[in-house]
Design an enzyme around this catalytic site. Structure first.
Site, PDB file in Angstrom:
ATOM      1  N   CYS A 160      70.247  48.109  -4.804  1.00  0.00           N
ATOM      2  CA  CYS A 160      71.274  48.836  -5.621  1.00  0.00           C
ATOM      3  C   CYS A 160      72.219  49.292  -4.758  1.00  0.00           C
ATOM      4  O   CYS A 160      71.734  49.683  -3.460  1.00  0.00           O
ATOM      5  CB  CYS A 160      70.648  50.097  -6.292  1.00  0.00           C
ATOM      6  SG  CYS A 160      69.451  49.487  -7.649  1.00  0.00           S
ATOM      7  N   CYS A 183      60.124  50.518  -4.334  1.00  0.00           N
ATOM      8  CA  CYS A 183      61.011  50.882  -5.569  1.00  0.00           C
ATOM      9  C   CYS A 183      59.637  51.437  -6.698  1.00  0.00           C
ATOM     10  O   CYS A 183      59.747  51.811  -7.352  1.00  0.00           O
ATOM     11  CB  CYS A 183      61.780  50.065  -6.143  1.00  0.00           C
ATOM     12  SG  CYS A 183      61.240  48.187  -6.411  1.00  0.00           S
ATOM     13  N   CYS A 189      64.665  57.828 -10.445  1.00  0.00           N
ATOM     14  CA  CYS A 189      65.413  56.771 -10.769  1.00  0.00           C
ATOM     15  C   CYS A 189      64.946  55.284 -11.097  1.00  0.00           C
ATOM     16  O   CYS A 189      65.308  54.453 -11.829  1.00  0.00           O
ATOM     17  CB  CYS A 189      66.721  56.884  -9.823  1.00  0.00           C
ATOM     18  SG  CYS A 189      68.140  55.957 -10.103  1.00  0.00           S
ATOM     19  N   CYS A 190      64.212  54.940  -9.713  1.00  0.00           N
ATOM     20  CA  CYS A 190      63.476  53.773  -9.945  1.00  0.00           C
ATOM     21  C   CYS A 190      62.744  53.505 -11.104  1.00  0.00           C
ATOM     22  O   CYS A 190      62.728  52.436 -11.611  1.00  0.00           O
ATOM     23  CB  CYS A 190      62.675  53.253  -8.458  1.00  0.00           C
ATOM     24  SG  CYS A 190      63.802  52.926  -7.102  1.00  0.00           S
ATOM     25  N   CYS A 203      71.457  52.678  -2.490  1.00  0.00           N
ATOM     26  CA  CYS A 203      70.074  52.660  -2.031  1.00  0.00           C
ATOM     27  C   CYS A 203      70.203  51.720  -0.804  1.00  0.00           C
ATOM     28  O   CYS A 203      68.970  51.221  -0.315  1.00  0.00           O
ATOM     29  CB  CYS A 203      68.865  52.731  -2.711  1.00  0.00           C
ATOM     30  SG  CYS A 203      68.901  53.975  -3.928  1.00  0.00           S
TER      31      CYS A 203
HETATM   32 FE1  SF4 Z   1      67.957  54.185  -8.547  1.00  0.00          FE
HETATM   33 FE2  SF4 Z   1      68.361  53.416  -5.867  1.00  0.00          FE
HETATM   34 FE3  SF4 Z   1      65.957  52.818  -7.212  1.00  0.00          FE
HETATM   35 FE4  SF4 Z   1      68.254  51.532  -7.648  1.00  0.00          FE
HETATM   36  S1  SF4 Z   1      67.198  51.509  -5.795  1.00  0.00           S
HETATM   37  S2  SF4 Z   1      66.906  52.235  -9.183  1.00  0.00           S
HETATM   38  S3  SF4 Z   1      69.851  53.324  -7.437  1.00  0.00           S
HETATM   39  S4  SF4 Z   1      66.802  54.914  -6.723  1.00  0.00           S
END
Ligand code: SF4
Length: 245
Positions: free
Chosen positions: A208, A234, A125-126, A211
């Site tokens: 985010c 991240c 996701c990151c 998280c």
């Molecule tokens: Fe995704 Fe969490 Fe990374 Fe944001 S911090 S990009 S929601 S995994």
């Protein structure tokens, strides 16, 4: 691309290594002046608008009033963060603050990888929502600025002012390496800077929404990020071991 005196391809070490320039900001202003003189319009500040971020924005505005600042807008930030960005833009109208979005919307990401990817694979996701967009934002730039501080974590404890960044094949400039968490907050208070109001509600580090969690009784300025996962970064900042490969 121009030939800079310090670039990813000719890097031989931090030109400031072992010395802290004698100014009232533990070297930060001196480093920023050097960086903007050296890289001119080929340097970008990737700002998360955390506590270090508002300090760096203020310091940068003293050196380069129309500096380019990129915020990685994952579409998952707190409303308080977006409100802060609006206030900062008002306070420094000449700064060029760009909200950089990922290539996939949240809906497209859910269709391709399943819903709530951050719960199952936060690294992926990151990668989609932060790392790829930063890669794109840094295309054409020789250097970027980051608010890393040495005391934040073991993996950041060897950060130099000027670093070779293998992840983005760039130069990473880190003016705040000698600042403590107290230094950051003293600067914010003394200079009356805007800051994310969530900091007053036990969120030392804000990213985010999925998280980031509230933290009670912790002196760790990075606490509350990716709780439940063995993840503290991240992926924008690789370790020194990787850096020196
Ligand atoms: Fe995704 Fe969490 Fe990374 Fe944001 S911090 S990009 S929601 S995994």
């Amino acid at each position: 691309m121009k030939n800079y005196s310090v670039s990813h391809s000719n890097f031989t070490g931090d030109p400031f290594q072992g010395s802290v320039p004698a100014d009232s900001t533990k070297g930060a202003l001196t480093i920023l002046k050097w960086a903007y003189e050296t890289y001119q319009d080929s340097i970008v500040y990737a700002c998360s608008f955390g506590a270090e971020g508002v300090v760096l924005v203020d310091l940068i505005s003293k050196v380069q009033k129309d500096a380019e600042i990129v915020f990685l807008d994952t579409d998952l930030h707190f409303q308080e963060t977006y409100d802060l960005i609006d206030k900062v833009q008002e306070m420094y109208p000449r700064l060029r603050i760009l909200l950089k979005k990922p290539n996939l919307t949240l809906e497209e990401q859910a269709e391709k990888y399943g819903s709530a990817l951050w719960k199952r694979n936060p690294n992926q996701c990151c990668y989609i929502r932060k790392i790829k967009p930063l890669e794109e934002a840094l295309k054409g730039a020789t250097a970027w600025i980051s608010g890393l501080r040495r005391e934040q974590s073991i993996s950041r404890s060897n950060t130099d002012f000027i670093n070779k960044d293998e992840r983005f094949e760039s130069i990473k400039v880190c003016p705040l390496i000698y600042w403590t968490w107290d230094d950051v907050w003293d600067y914010i208070k003394i200079n009356g800077l805007h800051y994310n109001r969530l900091h007053d509600n036990n969120y030392p580090s804000i990213g985010c929404i999925p998280c980031t969690s509230q933290v009670i009784d912790s002196s760790d300025s990075r606490a509350g990020r990716w709780s439940g996962f063995n993840k503290t970064e991240c992926g924008l900042h690789i370790s020194d071991a990787e850096k020196n490969k």
